[in-house]
Scaffold this motif. Structure first.
Motif, short mmCIF file in Angstrom:
data_model
loop_
_atom_site.label_atom_id
_atom_site.label_comp_id
_atom_site.label_asym_id
_atom_site.label_seq_id
_atom_site.Cartn_x
_atom_site.Cartn_y
_atom_site.Cartn_z
N UNK A 119 3.72 -3.77 -3.99
CA UNK A 119 2.83 -3.95 -5.26
C UNK A 119 2.57 -5.18 -5.09
N UNK A 120 1.27 -5.56 -6.01
CA UNK A 120 0.66 -6.54 -6.16
C UNK A 120 0.62 -7.50 -7.28
N UNK A 168 -5.95 -1.11 -15.85
CA UNK A 168 -5.89 -0.02 -14.96
C UNK A 168 -4.82 -0.03 -13.97
N UNK A 169 -4.22 1.10 -13.70
CA UNK A 169 -3.04 1.14 -12.94
C UNK A 169 -3.52 0.70 -11.52
N UNK A 170 -4.52 0.76 -10.98
CA UNK A 170 -5.09 0.30 -9.43
C UNK A 170 -5.17 -1.06 -9.38
N UNK A 171 -4.74 -1.88 -10.39
CA UNK A 171 -4.70 -3.17 -10.35
C UNK A 171 -3.49 -3.72 -9.98
N UNK A 172 -2.29 -2.84 -9.99
CA UNK A 172 -1.05 -3.25 -9.71
C UNK A 172 -0.75 -3.04 -8.26
N UNK A 224 -1.76 -3.08 -3.90
CA UNK A 224 -2.53 -4.00 -3.14
C UNK A 224 -3.83 -3.57 -2.60
N UNK A 225 -4.34 -2.20 -2.83
CA UNK A 225 -5.61 -1.73 -2.58
C UNK A 225 -5.81 -0.55 -3.27
N UNK A 226 -6.96 -0.06 -3.41
CA UNK A 226 -7.47 1.07 -3.92
C UNK A 226 -6.90 2.48 -2.95
#
Length: 886
Positions: A110-111, A76-80, A82-84
């Protein structure tokens, strides 16, 4: 079904596309191979997403996030992010841009897989804006290092800008002989408003216009040759006045001088004036030395190093003939010189004055009689430097010899003339002794204070110079204690100068008893004393002496049936920590003394650099406040006094504000202490009284009800002479009845000079002026005096009101003050009420008059309706079970 590789590209069973596969005449396999090569070897991260899931990514992109290529596919793109919330924010920004077919660009954190963050530069575009489900291509670049570099550059730029703007020295950048940038201090030195120096010709800065061009040309030649240049120049302010400045210039870029130069400009007018004054003093001393009626000679270990013209005339030498010769040349023989020297050395080495009458020998061999006075110039030096004064007494000596000869020739008349000659001889010896005493008395008067007998400023500087030289030689410390007597002026003004002078004498005696004999206690004038401590091993020794001085001045001083208490404020500077010369140490000790006064007096404070900054800030604020008084920048705001039993405003308190053109509204807590310290509180307080009464008359003319106005009197204002007459004149001038003026006086001010205070309060009360004790409970008043004072009201201080609901002690004090007021039949008002809970507790204690933000903040006179009718609060008074009193 076609098998795909980790990037989502199709491949054949053997891992390679069939090269014969073609579409529309193009070799599709070859094209896909090229695209895969681009994707895998790109130097930036490339990612495809569809429905917010990673569908393709090149190896660099996976490495950037710390994933294996296979792990990233389907993530999922959100995993890349720092936060939702960060992912959602990106979506809100990017979707409208992508849907319009444009490229979306941004930089954001980015994380990685391991949770660490990095800054990424992102470019994105929809594969097909008409069909969002076809996905988005993302181009990624790790710019964390660039970001760190930029942040460091930004921080460095801010720090340099801060130094530039806050520097106490003027700084300017010059290009093509014009100012292109400068700090505020540079403009202040030239007396220019902010921004006025930009574009100014450098030639305009010089006071001597006809010399400016040549001076600039020579300066720039030297500057370009050396890369820097320093000099002292006479500059011109905007008001036409001139000042000396120390200017230091540097080329910004030696490789490209056209870039410009930077100059540091420091005002050295005071230094120049001091140098000129010193030069004049030296010239005066030279004049005295060269034109003295007696011969003067300075010797260094028997060698003549200086002689005035009168000495050369006495011995028949030409100008400078005696320089460098041995002093024995002035004596008839080496033996005679040896005998005199042997007698003189003992007294001179002990610091005594040696006087003798001896024969001397002139250049031409003639013998003359001399009266010689010698004294050592410096007790501390190992070498023997002596100042000698010669008086030619040859005629007197010849006369004495003639008398002896006449006595021998006229022996028969000796008997009848003995008494006469004895009398003449006694008178002669008396004159000699009287002359010696006169010389010593003149020297003492020139170097000591006439009142206390302490060393004066001239002798102080000499002693301080000796102490610094000794400290430097021994590697020890010396200390300067600048001492000022607290509230001495009020004693002098109230009891007279005779009492003040006697007080100063006794203080001088106590100070002398508190220090060692090797230390110096000096009086500069007024109530200012300076103590110089010699040969101090450590700072703790200075602390002990300061504490000893405070203890010595602690007991009351008895003067003409008055028991006077004086306390000192002491500022301390240490050599070499706080300065290497006498003037700097004196200045720093003076600054520390004012800091001690600001901390409550009767204490000592050591000098720190921050005090100097505070002194400058205090001085600037004082000057601005003086200008504010003259230019009408002060305004009054008014806060209603509310009676909830009457559900009405029953008065106003006038509160001064400073509407500064640059800083806006300044609260009194910042400028009132400055006014108190400098004496500006007197004209400021008089202005407040007059303006409050004038405004009340305006309200009355507008039809508003008659209400009393409360005005605070500072302790210094209350103690001033003529206060009652001033108030009476203001009431007459504004046409206001005395009952509409309520004066608020602090508890501490009332307890000083109780007899005089009671007399002044009775005069004000007799006029009809109402009197209130402000901040009641914070001082140390006596209830017996409170009963005698004709006061009408007590105010519960806001320091008790503030923590009323949380602090049982504050609640008990507030209840006690309210009960005391009721017992003494005094009006009671609580100030600082801000919450309904505070109001409820105070009403429960029996208080019904209030002041505070709960009802109204202080407001300008233009907000009259709100001041006279704070309706939202008064209408809610029924919530407290109150009804209006008839």
């Amino acid at each position: 079904m076609i098998e795909r590789d980790p990037h989502g590209l199709p491949r054949s069973q053997g891992g390679f596309l069939d090269a014969s596969l073609s579409v529309g005449g193009h070799n599709l396999g070859q094209t896909l191979l090229e695209l895969r090569a681009i994707l895998e070897n790109a130097t930036i991260g490339i990612m495809f997403t569809r429905n917010r899931v990673v569908s393709r990514a090149n190896p660099l992109c996976a490495s950037m996030w710390g994933y294996e290529p296979d792990e990233l596919i389907g993530l999922p793109s959100a995993a890349l992010h720092p936060s939702d919330e960060a992912f959602a924010e990106l979506g809100r920004e990017a979707m409208p841009v992508l849907a319009a077919g444009r490229t979306y660009r941004t930089e954001r954190p980015m994380m990685r897989k391991d949770g660490s963050l990095f800054f990424c530069r992102i470019s994105a575009k929809a594969v097909d804006p008409r069909y969002p489900r076809q996905g988005t291509i993302w181009i990624m670049e790790d710019v964390s290092e660039d970001r760190l570099i930029q942040d460091a550059l930004d921080k460095s730029a801010r720090e340099l800008a801060g130094i530039f703007e806050t520097s106490p020295i003027g700084i300017t950048v010059v290009r093509n002989a014009r100012v292109v940038r400068c700090n505020r201090r540079f403009e202040q030195l030239l007396g220019l408003p902010p921004g006025a120096a930009m574009g100014l010709s450098v030639e305009r800065l010089f006071a001597r216009g006809d010399e400016a061009a040549a001076l600039i040309s020579n300066t720039y030649d030297e500057l370009l040759a050396q890369g820097y240049q320093r000099g002292e120049f006479l500059l011109l302010r905007s008001d036409g006045s001139e000042f000396w400045a120390n200017c230091s210039g540097h080329v910004l870029d030696p490789a490209d001088p056209a870039v410009g130069t930077v100059w540091l400009v420091e005002d050295i007018s005071r230094q120049k004036a001091a140098e000129a004054q010193l030069k004049r003093a030296l010239e005066q001393q030279e004049t005295i030395f060269d034109n003295a009626a007696v011969g003067i000679m300075l010797t260094h270990n028997r060698t003549i190093v200086r002689a005035n013209r009168r000495l050369e005339e006495i011995f028949g030498y030409g100008p400078d003939d005696l320089m460098g010769r041995l002093a024995s040349v002035l004596h008839p023989s080496e033996e005679a010189f040896g005998r005199v020297r042997e007698r003189a050395l003992g007294a001179i080495r002990q610091g005594e004055t040696f006087i003798i009458e001896i024969p001397g020998q002139c250049k031409d061999g003639r013998h003359i009689w001399l009266r010689v006075t010698g004294r050592r110039t410096d007790q501390e030096r190992s070498s023997l430097d002596v100042i000698w004064i010669f008086e030619d007494i040859t005629e007197r000596h010849l006369a004495e010899r003639a008398l002896v000869q006449a006595r021998d020739e006229l022996e028969q008349r000796v008997t009848e003339r003995t008494a006469e000659l004895a009398t003449a001889n006694a008178q002669l010896q008396g004159e000699i002794f009287e002359r010696m005493q006169t010389e010593q008395r003149i020297w003492h008067l020139a170097h000591h204070d006439a009142l206390t007998g302490l060393p004066n400023r001239a002798l102080l500087h000499d002693r301080l110079g000796q102490a610094l030289a000794q400290a430097e030689r021994k590697g020890r410390r010396a200390a300067v204690l600048f001492l000022d007597l607290d509230r001495f002026k009020s004693i002098n003004d109230s009891l007279g100068h005779a009492v003040g002078d006697e007080l100063l004498k006794q203080v001088a005696q106590r100070l002398g008893g508190a220090v060692r004999s090797v230390d110096t206690v000096s009086r500069l004038g007024g109530d200012e004393f300076v103590v110089v401590l010699n040969d101090m091993i450590c700072v703790d020794d200075v602390v002990l002496v300061a504490e000893k001085i405070i203890a010595a001045l602690g007991p009351p001083v008895r003067v003409d049936a008055h028991d006077l208490r004086v306390t000192p404020s002491i500022g301390i500077s240490i050599y070499p920590d706080d300065g290497s010369d006498a003037m700097q140490l004196m200045k720093n000790a003076d600054t520390a003394m004012y800091h001690a006064k600001s901390l409550g007096r009767n204490n000592f404070q050591f000098f720190t650099a921050s005090m100097n900054d505070e002194a400058i800030r205090f001085f600037n604020l004082e000057n601005r406040l003086r200008a504010a008084l003259d230019q009408g920048e002060l305004v009054l705001h008014y806060q209603p006094l509310v009676d909830l039993r009457q559900r009405a405003v029953v008065g106003m308190e006038a509160l001064v504000r400073w509407n500064d053109p640059e800083q806006g509204m300044i609260a009194p807590g910042e400028f009132i202490p400055v006014a108190e310290e400098t004496g500006l509180i007197l004209p400021l307080g008089e202005w407040v009284l007059r303006e409050a009464m004038r405004q009340n008359r305006v309200w009355q003319e507008q039809g508003y009800p008659l209400l009393p106005i409360s005005v605070n009197l500072s302790p210094r204002q209350f103690r001033q002479r003529g206060l009652v007459e001033t108030i009476r004149a203001i009431l007459a001038e504004t046409g206001q009845p005395a009952r509409l003026l309520e004066l608020e006086i602090t508890e501490g001010a009332l307890m000083q000079e109780v007899g005089e205070t009671l007399s002044k309060l009775e005069e004000l009360a007799a006029m009809g002026v109402r009197l209130t004790i402000d901040d009641f409970g914070t001082g140390y008043s006596s209830l017996s005096y409170l009963k005698r004072f004709p006061v009408h009201k007590l105010k519960v201080d806001q320091s008790f009101t503030r923590d009323l609901c949380e602090d049982r002690e504050d609640a008990a004090i507030a209840a006690a003050i309210i009960g005391l007021a009721h017992s003494l039949e005094l009006d009671i008002l609580a100030e600082g009420v801000e919450t309904a809970e505070q109001l409820s507790m105070l009403m429960g204690y029996g208080c019904h008059k209030f002041q505070g933000y709960y009802f109204s903040r202080p407001l300008a006179p233009s907000q009259t309706d709100t001041l006279f009718h704070p309706s939202s609060i008064l209408e809610g008074a029924t919530d407290w079970g109150l009804v209006a009193s008839p």
